[in-house]
Design a protein around this motif. Sequence first.
Motif, PDB file in Angstrom:
ATOM      1  N   PHE A   1       0.844  -1.193   0.000  1.00 26.49           N
ATOM      2  CA  PHE A   1       0.000   0.000   0.000  1.00 26.49           C
ATOM      3  C   PHE A   1       0.888   1.255   0.000  1.00 26.49           C
ATOM      4  CE2 PHE A   1      -2.232   3.375   2.246  1.00 26.49           C
ATOM      5  CZ  PHE A   1      -3.457   3.393   1.607  1.00 26.49           C
ATOM      6  N   GLY A   2       1.905   1.263   0.867  1.00 24.70           N
ATOM      7  CA  GLY A   2       2.780   2.431   1.000  1.00 24.70           C
ATOM      8  C   GLY A   2       3.506   2.729  -0.299  1.00 24.70           C
ATOM      9  N   GLU A   3       4.080   1.707  -0.930  1.00 23.71           N
ATOM     10  CA  GLU A   3       4.833   1.954  -2.166  1.00 23.71           C
ATOM     11  C   GLU A   3       3.881   2.418  -3.289  1.00 23.71           C
ATOM     12  OE1 GLU A   3       8.888  -0.634  -1.523  1.00 23.71           O
ATOM     13  OE2 GLU A   3       7.560  -1.325  -3.107  1.00 23.71           O
ATOM     14  N   ILE A   4       2.690   1.819  -3.336  1.00 24.47           N
ATOM     15  CA  ILE A   4       1.720   2.231  -4.373  1.00 24.47           C
ATOM     16  C   ILE A   4       1.300   3.690  -4.132  1.00 24.47           C
ATOM     17  CG2 ILE A   4      -0.594   1.835  -5.337  1.00 24.47           C
ATOM     18  CD1 ILE A   4      -0.198  -1.169  -4.508  1.00 24.47           C
ATOM     19  N   LEU A   5       1.059   4.017  -2.856  1.00 23.98           N
ATOM     20  CA  LEU A   5       0.616   5.375  -2.531  1.00 23.98           C
ATOM     21  C   LEU A   5       1.656   6.400  -3.004  1.00 23.98           C
ATOM     22  CD1 LEU A   5      -1.776   6.748  -0.890  1.00 23.98           C
ATOM     23  CD2 LEU A   5      -0.050   7.121   0.867  1.00 23.98           C
ATOM     24  N   LEU A   6       2.931   6.097  -2.801  1.00 20.27           N
ATOM     25  CA  LEU A   6       3.977   7.043  -3.208  1.00 20.27           C
ATOM     26  C   LEU A   6       4.005   7.210  -4.724  1.00 20.27           C
ATOM     27  CD1 LEU A   6       6.854   6.081  -0.737  1.00 20.27           C
ATOM     28  CD2 LEU A   6       5.485   8.176  -0.740  1.00 20.27           C
ATOM     29  N   ALA A   7       3.772   6.109  -5.435  1.00 20.27           N
ATOM     30  CA  ALA A   7       3.737   6.204  -6.902  1.00 20.27           C
ATOM     31  C   ALA A   7       2.541   7.062  -7.340  1.00 20.27           C
ATOM     32  CB  ALA A   7       3.651   4.809  -7.519  1.00 20.27           C
ATOM     33  N   LEU A   8       1.389   6.838  -6.707  1.00 21.43           N
ATOM     34  CA  LEU A   8       0.190   7.611  -7.070  1.00 21.43           C
ATOM     35  C   LEU A   8       0.371   9.089  -6.747  1.00 21.43           C
ATOM     36  CD1 LEU A   8      -2.973   5.578  -5.951  1.00 21.43           C
ATOM     37  CD2 LEU A   8      -2.082   5.945  -8.266  1.00 21.43           C
ATOM     38  N   GLU A   9       0.994   9.353  -5.612  1.00 21.98           N
ATOM     39  CA  GLU A   9       1.211  10.750  -5.215  1.00 21.98           C
ATOM     40  C   GLU A   9       2.089  11.451  -6.260  1.00 21.98           C
ATOM     41  OE1 GLU A   9       2.259  13.133  -1.164  1.00 21.98           O
ATOM     42  OE2 GLU A   9       3.536  11.432  -1.625  1.00 21.98           O
ATOM     43  N   TYR A  10       3.128  10.739  -6.692  1.00 22.88           N
ATOM     44  CA  TYR A  10       4.028  11.290  -7.716  1.00 22.88           C
ATOM     45  C   TYR A  10       3.222  11.614  -8.988  1.00 22.88           C
ATOM     46  CZ  TYR A  10       7.635  11.158 -11.381  1.00 22.88           C
ATOM     47  OH  TYR A  10       8.430  11.432 -12.465  1.00 22.88           O
ATOM     48  N   LEU A  11       2.355  10.684  -9.383  1.00 22.64           N
ATOM     49  CA  LEU A  11       1.569  10.899 -10.606  1.00 22.64           C
ATOM     50  C   LEU A  11       0.596  12.061 -10.435  1.00 22.64           C
ATOM     51  CD1 LEU A  11       0.797   7.175 -11.582  1.00 22.64           C
ATOM     52  CD2 LEU A  11       2.407   8.738 -12.715  1.00 22.64           C
ATOM     53  N   HIS A  12      -0.138  12.069  -9.303  1.00 23.51           N
ATOM     54  CA  HIS A  12      -1.128  13.135  -9.101  1.00 23.51           C
ATOM     55  C   HIS A  12      -0.446  14.501  -9.029  1.00 23.51           C
ATOM     56  CE1 HIS A  12      -4.792  10.584  -7.614  1.00 23.51           C
ATOM     57  NE2 HIS A  12      -4.161  10.030  -8.640  1.00 23.51           N
ATOM     58  N   ASP A  13       0.742  14.537  -8.439  1.00 24.91           N
ATOM     59  CA  ASP A  13       1.476  15.812  -8.393  1.00 24.91           C
ATOM     60  C   ASP A  13       1.746  16.326  -9.790  1.00 24.91           C
ATOM     61  OD1 ASP A  13       1.623  15.980  -5.705  1.00 24.91           O
ATOM     62  OD2 ASP A  13       3.731  15.348  -5.523  1.00 24.91           O
ATOM     63  N   ARG A  14       1.840  15.420 -10.747  1.00 28.86           N
ATOM     64  CA  ARG A  14       2.072  15.813 -12.142  1.00 28.86           C
ATOM     65  C   ARG A  14       0.783  15.804 -12.950  1.00 28.86           C
ATOM     66  NH1 ARG A  14       5.835  14.300  -9.554  1.00 28.86           N
ATOM     67  NH2 ARG A  14       7.949  15.086  -9.874  1.00 28.86           N
ATOM     68  N   ASN A  15      -0.307  15.799 -12.243  1.00 27.72           N
ATOM     69  CA  ASN A  15      -1.627  15.782 -12.883  1.00 27.72           C
ATOM     70  C   ASN A  15      -1.866  14.598 -13.809  1.00 27.72           C
ATOM     71  OD1 ASN A  15      -3.420  17.975 -12.016  1.00 27.72           O
ATOM     72  ND2 ASN A  15      -1.477  19.065 -12.304  1.00 27.72           N
ATOM     73  N   ILE A  16      -1.390  13.488 -13.353  1.00 30.13           N
ATOM     74  CA  ILE A  16      -1.637  12.256 -14.103  1.00 30.13           C
ATOM     75  C   ILE A  16      -2.496  11.357 -13.224  1.00 30.13           C
ATOM     76  CG2 ILE A  16      -0.569  10.178 -15.089  1.00 30.13           C
ATOM     77  CD1 ILE A  16       1.993  12.017 -15.443  1.00 30.13           C
ATOM     78  N   ALA A  17      -3.610  10.921 -13.778  1.00 27.55           N
ATOM     79  CA  ALA A  17      -4.443   9.955 -13.052  1.00 27.55           C
ATOM     80  C   ALA A  17      -4.165   8.582 -13.649  1.00 27.55           C
ATOM     81  CB  ALA A  17      -5.909  10.316 -13.210  1.00 27.55           C
ATOM     82  N   PHE A  18      -3.945   7.583 -12.814  1.00 28.64           N
ATOM     83  CA  PHE A  18      -3.550   6.259 -13.308  1.00 28.64           C
ATOM     84  C   PHE A  18      -4.763   5.476 -13.811  1.00 28.64           C
ATOM     85  CE2 PHE A  18      -2.366   1.745 -12.328  1.00 28.64           C
ATOM     86  CZ  PHE A  18      -1.508   1.605 -13.410  1.00 28.64           C
ATOM     87  N   LYS A  19      -5.835   5.459 -13.046  1.00 25.70           N
ATOM     88  CA  LYS A  19      -7.145   4.903 -13.435  1.00 25.70           C
ATOM     89  C   LYS A  19      -7.182   3.394 -13.679  1.00 25.70           C
ATOM     90  CE  LYS A  19      -9.476   7.347 -16.523  1.00 25.70           C
ATOM     91  NZ  LYS A  19     -10.772   7.472 -15.940  1.00 25.70           N
ATOM     92  N   ASN A  20      -6.144   2.687 -13.296  1.00 27.01           N
ATOM     93  CA  ASN A  20      -6.119   1.270 -13.658  1.00 27.01           C
ATOM     94  C   ASN A  20      -5.565   0.418 -12.520  1.00 27.01           C
ATOM     95  OD1 ASN A  20      -6.423  -0.900 -15.373  1.00 27.01           O
ATOM     96  ND2 ASN A  20      -4.453  -0.591 -16.399  1.00 27.01           N
ATOM     97  N   LEU A  21      -5.795   0.890 -11.285  1.00 27.02           N
ATOM     98  CA  LEU A  21      -5.193   0.192 -10.148  1.00 27.02           C
ATOM     99  C   LEU A  21      -5.905  -1.137  -9.878  1.00 27.02           C
ATOM    100  CD1 LEU A  21      -2.834   1.175  -8.541  1.00 27.02           C
ATOM    101  CD2 LEU A  21      -4.389   2.106  -6.846  1.00 27.02           C
ATOM    102  N   LYS A  22      -5.140  -2.213  -9.908  1.00 31.19           N
ATOM    103  CA  LYS A  22      -5.647  -3.554  -9.624  1.00 31.19           C
ATOM    104  C   LYS A  22      -4.417  -4.433  -9.405  1.00 31.19           C
ATOM    105  CE  LYS A  22      -5.903  -4.267 -14.559  1.00 31.19           C
ATOM    106  NZ  LYS A  22      -6.536  -4.408 -15.771  1.00 31.19           N
ATOM    107  N   PRO A  23      -4.554  -5.587  -8.752  1.00 26.98           N
ATOM    108  CA  PRO A  23      -3.360  -6.395  -8.467  1.00 26.98           C
ATOM    109  C   PRO A  23      -2.576  -6.768  -9.723  1.00 26.98           C
ATOM    110  CG  PRO A  23      -5.237  -7.209  -7.224  1.00 26.98           C
ATOM    111  CD  PRO A  23      -5.763  -6.170  -8.173  1.00 26.98           C
ATOM    112  N   GLU A  24      -3.229  -6.810 -10.888  1.00 24.35           N
ATOM    113  CA  GLU A  24      -2.535  -7.193 -12.126  1.00 24.35           C
ATOM    114  C   GLU A  24      -1.700  -6.040 -12.689  1.00 24.35           C
ATOM    115  OE1 GLU A  24      -5.875  -7.703 -11.613  1.00 24.35           O
ATOM    116  OE2 GLU A  24      -5.487  -9.784 -10.993  1.00 24.35           O
ATOM    117  N   SER A  25      -1.955  -4.813 -12.225  1.00 21.83           N
ATOM    118  CA  SER A  25      -1.170  -3.675 -12.728  1.00 21.83           C
ATOM    119  C   SER A  25       0.016  -3.365 -11.830  1.00 21.83           C
ATOM    120  CB  SER A  25      -2.033  -2.405 -12.800  1.00 21.83           C
ATOM    121  OG  SER A  25      -3.172  -2.646 -13.536  1.00 21.83           O
TER     122      SER A  25
END
Length: 567
Positions: A221-245
């Motif tokens: 959870f922690g590592e994913i959160l940091l990746a998402l934060e990095y993306l959102h800071d750059r105005n990128i939404a990932f939109k595909n979060l699931k165990p396969e991604s």
Amino acid sequence: MGQSTSNQELRVQSEKPRRDTSKYNPYQNKIVKIIANHSIITIEIPDDSMTCGWLLSEVIRHYKNEGSIAALRTKESLDILDEYLLRFEKSLKPFSSYEMLTAYFSEDCDDVGIGRFNFLKNIGIGKYSKVVLSRKKDTGILYAIKILEKQEVEKNNRLEQVIAERNILAQISHPFIVKLHWACQSDSQFYYVLKYLPGGELGFHLKNIGRFTENQAKFYFGEILLALEYLHDRNIAFKNLKPESIMLDIDGHIKIIDFSQAKSSSPNPYLFSLNPEDQNNTESIIDKTEDFYKLGLLLYEVLNTTKLIEKPDNSLEISESIFPKYLSKDVKNLIIRLLSKDSLGKTNKNLEDTLKKPNGISFEEIKQHPWCQGINWQRMLKKKYTPPFRPNLKKSNFDPEIMKVPVNLDTFEGHEEENFNFSSESIEVCYWNMTEILLSDSNLPSERTSTDAEETFKALLHNKSIDITENTTKIYQEIQSFTLPSHNEIDEKKGNFKSLSPSERTNKVSSIRSLLKTVTGVHKYFAEDQRQHKNLESLSLHIPDLSSDVGKMQEAVRKKLILKDEN
Ligand SMILES: Nc1ncnc2c1ncn2[C@@H]1O[C@H](COP(=O)(O)OP(=O)(O)OP(=O)(O)O)[C@@H](O)[C@H]1O
């Protein structure tokens, strides 16, 4: 070249590093055998501190026949160990004695497109693509190449999304996000050449284990959160979060893959008017909210044996009863907060608040949440926490059924799709340049500034799971400040080599060298090391074309290590 050694077994006792021989050493030396064309090279590993880079350099040093060895691989092409062998800094511990390896010989290749790679096997089949494990012909480095059929892209009206995926991947660099090395195309296909992640999908491991404990889940959870934060800071939404991604790298740290749904909005949402009607802004909030929501679903899924299923109207029934008894109050509370879809300012007073806290929860609030207490986020970003699970090095982490599907590819180079081709090489060239500066004895004149480079190597070294290509962006920034000052500037420049006393300079150079030795795994590189080994003579290094990839660095290291003909 010396006398032919083909069909002969070479038995070479590697020079052991100096150590205190007065102490009893119970270590039983391991033997590794390497098949190189028709000869077998036998290398004795002096102790467990030796690395894959060291082994490769030893093999190159002892190989005297035609051809240039670029890499080592397992005899049975076990993908995870093959990748492990390419990570120079890794210890040789996992290899058992009398392990048999094969040398991979560099293949010349003038192609600038997908023809630079040999396709090995299918490792993934997605909704829109297939992913093939591939080896770059000249360097021997493994990559995962994601291939999309142009016809399918057109049929599904996805060209815009395909280019968006390429654009997003090209501009990002984060320890927990897959790296795009190149993008290219043929007449009928698009290719993304990605870093190969041999640890398999998180979903694959989840299926094997059943469910994670809260502590295990907290790590991911922690590592994913940091990746998402990095993306959102750059105005990128990932939109595909699931165990396969989510994939695991060789050490068990995560990398987010599959940006096929990702969306990039305005570089700065605050530049938009704060008018709630603003279409783009609203969409961007919804997209980011979706990431939080999917993070909630993912956290639930990894902690349970079942998934949360949405009702036909896309809503979820969230109550105490959906949670198994063994879950803590804190994690239940966090999941409920994440699953709240209250994103469009129903409770937030104005859009500005909503932008900061897209679904009633912000990254800061998640990080401060009682369930996340105890996570040191800086440590987490530096991969300092031990992953709960390390991928098995002895067996593939990919679906055997997928790997059975034969690879059948059309590699004809065709017309260019505007804005599609991409190369990360310019960054890697900088890495190469810096390495060259640091490696070359004659190139360490007084006017070079060493501090930035030294810091970079230190930082790389402190990060236990060092990954040369992953750090190239950082190195690129460092190289900018590593330029050679003009003669007039030299004396004025503070902090450059010239301003150091001779002994300070020697100390600095030797600390850079020892860092570099550890990073590359090559221990007998410099003249002072070589003097101790009569057989080893450094060849003058001339690389006419630096506009190539990081493999050139390896090649140069290897060239320097070639033994002068003993006869
Ligand atoms: N860098 C990589 N290293 C190793 N395997 C990978 C890599 N990238 C993708 N894969 C494998 O290929 C599969 C398909 O890739 P990806 O999810 O990117 O394709 P997709 O067509 O966008 O899939 P989806 O159906 O999820 O939309 C992944 O689930 C994974 O198993």
